[in-house]
Design an enzyme around this catalytic site. Structure first.
Site, PDB file in Angstrom:
ATOM      1  CE  LYS A  12      18.444 -20.140   3.130  1.00  0.00           C
ATOM      2  NZ  LYS A  12      18.988 -20.536   4.441  1.00  0.00           N
ATOM      3  CG  ASP A  71      23.096 -24.271   6.436  1.00  0.00           C
ATOM      4  OD1 ASP A  71      23.047 -23.023   6.519  1.00  0.00           O
ATOM      5  OD2 ASP A  71      24.160 -24.880   6.236  1.00  0.00           O
ATOM      6  CE1 TYR A 154      27.659 -18.173  -5.245  1.00  0.00           C
ATOM      7  CE2 TYR A 154      26.076 -18.862  -3.567  1.00  0.00           C
ATOM      8  CZ  TYR A 154      27.314 -18.375  -3.917  1.00  0.00           C
ATOM      9  OH  TYR A 154      28.233 -18.079  -2.929  1.00  0.00           O
ATOM     10  CE  LYS A 175      15.484 -21.880  -6.782  1.00  0.00           C
ATOM     11  NZ  LYS A 175      16.031 -20.765  -6.023  1.00  0.00           N
ATOM     12  NE  ARG A 181      15.511 -22.734   0.431  1.00  0.00           N
ATOM     13  CZ  ARG A 181      16.352 -22.334  -0.532  1.00  0.00           C
ATOM     14  NH1 ARG A 181      15.917 -22.078  -1.744  1.00  0.00           N
ATOM     15  NH2 ARG A 181      17.637 -22.180  -0.268  1.00  0.00           N
TER      16      ARG A 181
HETATM   17  P1  ITT Z   1      19.503 -17.898   7.013  1.00  0.00           P
HETATM   18  O1  ITT Z   1      20.694 -18.555   7.689  1.00  0.00           O
HETATM   19  O2  ITT Z   1      18.925 -16.767   7.813  1.00  0.00           O
HETATM   20  O3  ITT Z   1      18.475 -18.897   6.578  1.00  0.00           O
HETATM   21  P2  ITT Z   1      21.403 -17.414   4.876  1.00  0.00           P
HETATM   22  O4  ITT Z   1      21.324 -16.691   3.556  1.00  0.00           O
HETATM   23  O5  ITT Z   1      22.556 -17.098   5.777  1.00  0.00           O
HETATM   24  O6  ITT Z   1      20.002 -17.195   5.643  1.00  0.00           O
HETATM   25  P3  ITT Z   1      22.450 -20.098   4.405  1.00  0.00           P
HETATM   26  O7  ITT Z   1      23.517 -20.005   5.417  1.00  0.00           O
HETATM   27  O8  ITT Z   1      21.668 -21.374   4.295  1.00  0.00           O
HETATM   28  O9  ITT Z   1      21.346 -18.954   4.584  1.00  0.00           O
HETATM   29  O10 ITT Z   1      23.103 -19.775   2.976  1.00  0.00           O
HETATM   30  C1  ITT Z   1      22.367 -19.958   1.814  1.00  0.00           C
HETATM   31  C2  ITT Z   1      23.115 -19.323   0.638  1.00  0.00           C
HETATM   32  O11 ITT Z   1      23.242 -20.315  -0.404  1.00  0.00           O
HETATM   33  C3  ITT Z   1      22.282 -18.197   0.029  1.00  0.00           C
HETATM   34  O12 ITT Z   1      22.672 -16.955   0.579  1.00  0.00           O
HETATM   35  C4  ITT Z   1      22.610 -18.312  -1.446  1.00  0.00           C
HETATM   36  O13 ITT Z   1      23.823 -17.645  -1.713  1.00  0.00           O
HETATM   37  C5  ITT Z   1      22.847 -19.802  -1.642  1.00  0.00           C
HETATM   38  N1  ITT Z   1      21.587 -20.494  -2.049  1.00  0.00           N
HETATM   39  C6  ITT Z   1      20.868 -21.367  -1.306  1.00  0.00           C
HETATM   40  N2  ITT Z   1      19.763 -21.760  -1.964  1.00  0.00           N
HETATM   41  C7  ITT Z   1      19.776 -21.114  -3.140  1.00  0.00           C
HETATM   42  C8  ITT Z   1      18.898 -21.083  -4.231  1.00  0.00           C
HETATM   43  O14 ITT Z   1      17.765 -21.764  -4.241  1.00  0.00           O
HETATM   44  N3  ITT Z   1      19.220 -20.305  -5.271  1.00  0.00           N
HETATM   45  C9  ITT Z   1      20.353 -19.578  -5.268  1.00  0.00           C
HETATM   46  N4  ITT Z   1      21.233 -19.531  -4.267  1.00  0.00           N
HETATM   47  C10 ITT Z   1      20.955 -20.293  -3.191  1.00  0.00           C
END
Ligand code: ITT
Length: 200
Positions: A12, A71, A154, A175, A181
């Site tokens: 991210k 999120d 993913y 992307k 995002r």
């Molecule tokens: P923070 O809370 O510290 O931001 P996190 O990884 O725990 O980090 P989230 O709870 O928002 O964040 O979970 C996001 C998950 O969703 C991430 O770990 C990926 O598995 C998936 N994801 C989100 N955006 C994605 C993207 O653009 N491409 C692929 N997978 C994505």
């Protein structure tokens, strides 16, 4: 102006730095690693919007700076929207992208309805109490094996609508231009600039 990016997810952070270099070039982005005393934030809400606000509020309160949080996750139609808000820990261990992706692939063996959406809720919170949250999605189809080394999570099993490559194969700037995002953060950046007198 300084804004803290309230995330520990390196995939991210790479995307957010690229997006804000274009949309908010005058802003200095700080990572949470600049604040080592900041502890992990439990995502206790049951919506993307609730968890994004919760993370941004906590980081803004702790740092006394404006904070942006995201999120996000994958919502698979056949799985009733799972993994959804549990996307980061679907395979059992938080942040284990490979285990998460393999669990979805196992659950989708033999399933013909492969529609899914990536969802992002982007939140901006300031110490003065200004709060905004914006949601955006990217629709596509799941494939049955991983392809591509770009992106994170993913991306290797998701083909965005209108493309034949996975979001793990397409170029990062492409992307950003179509992603959940990218869309949410560009809208948030516009709002941060336009409503500056309300929060600065
Ligand atoms: P923070 O809370 O510290 O931001 P996190 O990884 O725990 O980090 P989230 O709870 O928002 O964040 O979970 C996001 C998950 O969703 C991430 O770990 C990926 O598995 C998936 N994801 C989100 N955006 C994605 C993207 O653009 N491409 C692929 N997978 C994505």
């Amino acid at each position: 102006m300084q804004i803290v990016l309230a995330t520990r997810n390196k995939g991210k952070i790479r995307e957010l730095e690229r997006i804000f270099a274009i949309t908010l070039p005058s802003v200095e982005l700080l990572g949470t690693d600049s604040f080592p005393e900041l502890s992990d934030i439990e995502e206790s809400e049951d919506t993307f919007e609730g968890n994004a606000l919760l993370k941004a509020r906590e980081v803004s309160r702790f740092t006394q700076l404006p904070a942006i949080a995201d999120d996000s996750g994958l919502a698979v139609d056949h799985l009733g929207g799972a993994p959804g808000i549990y996307s980061a820990r679907y395979g059992g261990v938080h942040g284990d992208d490979q285990a998460n992706l393999e669990k979805v692939l196992r659950e989708m063996v033999g399933i013909t309805n492969r529609s899914a959406q990536f969802v992002c809720a982007a939140a901006f919170v300031t110490p003065s109490g200004f709060e905004k949250v914006i949601r955006a999605e990217m629709a596509g189809q799941l494939i049955d094996h991983a392809r591509g080394v770009n992106g994170f999570g993913y991306d290797p099993i998701f083909v965005p609508d209108g493309f034949s490559e996975t979001s793990g194969e397409i170029a990062p700037d492409i992307k950003d231009s179509i992603s959940h995002r990218g869309k949410a953060m560009r809208a948030l950046a516009e709002l941060i600039s336009a409503e500056r007198e309300k929060w600065a």
